[in-house]
Motif scaffolding. Structure first.
Motif, PDB file in Angstrom:
ATOM      1  N   ARG A 102      24.249  48.656  40.039  1.00 30.54           N
ATOM      2  CA  ARG A 102      24.365  47.323  40.601  1.00 30.54           C
ATOM      3  C   ARG A 102      24.054  47.439  42.087  1.00 30.54           C
ATOM      4  O   ARG A 102      23.913  48.546  42.615  1.00 30.54           O
ATOM      5  CB  ARG A 102      25.763  46.741  40.373  1.00 30.54           C
ATOM      6  CG  ARG A 102      26.067  46.447  38.910  1.00 30.54           C
ATOM      7  CD  ARG A 102      27.476  45.915  38.704  1.00 30.54           C
ATOM      8  NE  ARG A 102      27.647  44.563  39.253  1.00 30.54           N
ATOM      9  CZ  ARG A 102      28.803  43.912  39.251  1.00 30.54           C
ATOM     10  NH1 ARG A 102      29.890  44.477  38.745  1.00 30.54           N
ATOM     11  NH2 ARG A 102      28.887  42.678  39.742  1.00 30.54           N
ATOM     12  N   ARG A 126      40.545  54.022  42.860  1.00 27.79           N
ATOM     13  CA  ARG A 126      40.650  53.269  41.614  1.00 27.79           C
ATOM     14  C   ARG A 126      40.565  54.186  40.391  1.00 27.79           C
ATOM     15  O   ARG A 126      41.038  53.831  39.304  1.00 27.79           O
ATOM     16  CB  ARG A 126      39.556  52.202  41.532  1.00 27.79           C
ATOM     17  CG  ARG A 126      39.533  51.211  42.683  1.00 27.79           C
ATOM     18  CD  ARG A 126      40.816  50.436  42.834  1.00 27.79           C
ATOM     19  NE  ARG A 126      41.142  49.649  41.651  1.00 27.79           N
ATOM     20  CZ  ARG A 126      42.267  48.956  41.509  1.00 27.79           C
ATOM     21  NH1 ARG A 126      43.188  48.970  42.460  1.00 27.79           N
ATOM     22  NH2 ARG A 126      42.483  48.263  40.405  1.00 27.79           N
ATOM     23  N   ARG A 278      30.702  52.381  40.189  1.00 26.45           N
ATOM     24  CA  ARG A 278      30.969  50.982  39.846  1.00 26.45           C
ATOM     25  C   ARG A 278      32.038  50.858  38.762  1.00 26.45           C
ATOM     26  O   ARG A 278      32.834  49.911  38.776  1.00 26.45           O
ATOM     27  CB  ARG A 278      29.703  50.252  39.423  1.00 26.45           C
ATOM     28  CG  ARG A 278      28.979  50.831  38.225  1.00 26.45           C
ATOM     29  CD  ARG A 278      27.844  49.960  37.742  1.00 26.45           C
ATOM     30  NE  ARG A 278      28.343  48.842  36.945  1.00 26.45           N
ATOM     31  CZ  ARG A 278      27.579  48.128  36.115  1.00 26.45           C
ATOM     32  NH1 ARG A 278      26.281  48.417  36.002  1.00 26.45           N
ATOM     33  NH2 ARG A 278      28.094  47.143  35.412  1.00 26.45           N
ATOM     34  N   GLU A 279      32.091  51.795  37.820  1.00 28.99           N
ATOM     35  CA  GLU A 279      33.019  51.646  36.703  1.00 28.99           C
ATOM     36  C   GLU A 279      34.489  51.642  37.128  1.00 28.99           C
ATOM     37  O   GLU A 279      35.267  50.811  36.633  1.00 28.99           O
ATOM     38  CB  GLU A 279      32.738  52.710  35.642  1.00 28.99           C
ATOM     39  CG  GLU A 279      31.449  52.435  34.876  1.00 28.99           C
ATOM     40  CD  GLU A 279      31.032  53.563  33.958  1.00 28.99           C
ATOM     41  OE1 GLU A 279      31.786  54.568  33.874  1.00 28.99           O
ATOM     42  OE2 GLU A 279      29.961  53.456  33.329  1.00 28.99           O
ATOM     43  N   LEU A 281      35.602  50.527  39.890  1.00 30.37           N
ATOM     44  CA  LEU A 281      35.797  49.254  40.579  1.00 30.37           C
ATOM     45  C   LEU A 281      35.880  48.082  39.609  1.00 30.37           C
ATOM     46  O   LEU A 281      36.514  47.063  39.900  1.00 30.37           O
ATOM     47  CB  LEU A 281      34.650  49.020  41.564  1.00 30.37           C
ATOM     48  CG  LEU A 281      34.436  50.100  42.628  1.00 30.37           C
ATOM     49  CD1 LEU A 281      33.215  49.764  43.482  1.00 30.37           C
ATOM     50  CD2 LEU A 281      35.666  50.272  43.506  1.00 30.37           C
ATOM     51  N   GLU A 282      35.252  48.218  38.453  1.00 29.07           N
ATOM     52  CA  GLU A 282      35.201  47.142  37.461  1.00 29.07           C
ATOM     53  C   GLU A 282      36.303  47.227  36.409  1.00 29.07           C
ATOM     54  O   GLU A 282      36.457  46.317  35.595  1.00 29.07           O
ATOM     55  CB  GLU A 282      33.846  47.180  36.735  1.00 29.07           C
ATOM     56  CG  GLU A 282      32.646  46.975  37.638  1.00 29.07           C
ATOM     57  CD  GLU A 282      31.336  47.354  36.974  1.00 29.07           C
ATOM     58  OE1 GLU A 282      30.279  47.066  37.558  1.00 29.07           O
ATOM     59  OE2 GLU A 282      31.369  47.953  35.865  1.00 29.07           O
ATOM     60  N   LEU A 285      40.298  43.717  35.756  1.00 32.44           N
ATOM     61  CA  LEU A 285      39.731  42.391  35.969  1.00 32.44           C
ATOM     62  C   LEU A 285      40.259  41.738  37.242  1.00 32.44           C
ATOM     63  O   LEU A 285      39.525  41.020  37.926  1.00 32.44           O
ATOM     64  CB  LEU A 285      40.030  41.497  34.756  1.00 32.44           C
ATOM     65  CG  LEU A 285      39.414  40.099  34.790  1.00 32.44           C
ATOM     66  CD1 LEU A 285      37.895  40.172  34.863  1.00 32.44           C
ATOM     67  CD2 LEU A 285      39.853  39.301  33.560  1.00 32.44           C
TER      68      LEU A 285
END
Length: 410
Positions: A102, A126, A278-279, A281-282, A285
């Motif tokens: 992304r 995270r 990114r994972e 951070l995602e 929710l």
């Protein structure tokens, strides 16, 4: 009588320099720019390592103006988006040197590096590793002027006088894996990321030795860290591939970019964020990424990026970088004499001359200006070259001849 100073406090310049010492560039066409007296100069550094498609492109002006008529600017915080930003990010994801990326958009390279460091640390948190805050970069290197980017920059003069730097950022000597391993043996459990340019740019133009970037990848995998490649200079065709990562066959977790994404027609930068970062951070929710820049995803800037990439594809400029680099390296190597000029070094279409102790790059630059060529001195021993990828053979010949004549004159 006190000399008049310019109203602008110029970056990387002497604040006490009088206005009479500045060169006012007023227009450009292709790889040539013109000052306010009408004198022409071959732009041998692509303005500042970025003007891939050359100056004066009406197509770029039209794309920017058309977007400004519809929507010049609007923020992309929280739930807001715009079509040019999303379209540019889709293009960049398709070009990315890793799967599943992304894009986080910024206004330029320093903000991109700042963002990459913050995202790497936050992703470690995270993922359950808040102790992983250490970022290792190289000496010499250039990553920008904001505090995290400056702290990661391996150029001590750029760091002097600004007060305390960002903690948990250390440099090791370029290309020295043994020294890196010493740091990792002591601090590997705290390692968040290793940050490296594919080719060191403003630190002196130093390509890596064979296998070096792959070795950084291996060490990141071994220690649970992320590999950040700073592609602000190398990205968008400069090495004959879209990314330096592809040129050297290495998979990054994070890529920073700016400069060539719009060829400087608008200020845009950003970060390609791969799955490893990114994972985490995602994963939740409700997590809010509390980071951003006012002009992240600026519509007119993103329209410029889309138009620039279209031109690069249509005119085959990524492939042309190899031809430009071959001619540039051949010409610069012809100036090496073993005493005044010690070496020509580089990769793709970014090169430099390394000078001996009796030759000062600033003096050579001034003599080149007299002869109608603009290049970039990097401290006393180095002159950098990174011309637009549309440079003509005649302009390249003038660049080489003027450089040789300037060296002889100095």
């Amino acid at each position: 009588m006190v000399a008049k100073l310019p109203a602008q406090l110029h970056p990387f310049a002497r604040p006490a320099a009088p206005v009479s010492t500045f060169v006012n560039i007023v227009s450009g066409q292709g790889a040539t720019v013109f000052d306010d007296s009408g004198k022409s100069y071959v732009d041998a550094l692509g303005s500042l390592w970025y003007c891939q498609i050359g100056h004066g492109r009406a197509e770029m002006a039209d794309a920017i103006a058309a977007q400004c008529r519809r929507l010049a600017g609007f923020h992309t915080f929280d739930r807001f988006a715009n079509l040019p930003a999303e379209a540019l990010c889709e293009e960049l994801v398709g070009l990315a040197p890793m799967e599943g990326a992304r894009v986080f958009l910024t206004s330029g390279g320093s903000e991109a590096v700042e963002t990459a460091i913050k995202l790497a640390r936050m992703a470690q948190v995270r993922a359950g590793h808040p102790e992983r805050t250490l970022v290792v970069s190289r000496r010499p290197s250039y990553h920008g002027v904001t505090y995290a980017a400056m702290s990661a920059t391996g150029l001590p003069p750029n760091q002097e006088g600004w007060g305390p730097l960002l903690p948990d950022v250390v440099q090791v000597d370029k290309d020295d894996l043994d020294k890196l391993d010493v740091v990792l043996a002591e601090e590997g459990s705290r390692l968040a990321a290793i940050l490296s340019e594919p080719v060191i740019g403003s630190g002196g133009v130093y390509p890596p030795p064979p296998g070096y970037l792959g070795a950084l990848r291996q060490r990141c995998d071994r220690h649970g860290a992320y590999l950040i490649l700073d592609e602000v200079i190398c990205g968008f065709g400069r090495l004959g591939t879209w990314w330096g990562a592809q040129h050297y066959g290495v998979r990054p977790d994070v890529v920073t970019f700016a400069k060539g994404v719009t060829s400087g027609y608008q200020p845009v930068g950003g970060v390609l964020v791969g799955p490893a970062v990114r994972e985490p951070l995602e994963a939740e929710l409700g997590f809010v990424l509390r980071h951003g820049n006012t002009y992240s995803g600026h519509p007119a800037g993103c329209a410029a990026g889309l138009a620039n990439l279209a031109i690069m594809r249509r005119e085959g400029l990524v492939e042309r970088a190899g031809q430009v680099g071959d001619r540039l390296s051949e010409g610069l190597r012809g100036l090496v004499d073993g005493s005044r000029v010690l070496e020509a070094r580089g990769a793709g279409a970014v090169w430099a001359l390394g000078f001996g102790p009796d030759l000062d790059a600033v003096a050579v630059r001034d003599a080149m200006l007299e002869r109608g060529v603009i290049a970039r001195p990097i401290g006393p021993p180095t002159m950098a070259f990174c011309p637009p990828l549309v440079i003509t053979d005649a302009e390249m010949n003038h660049l080489i001849e003027a450089t040789g004549a300037a060296i002889a004159a100095v």
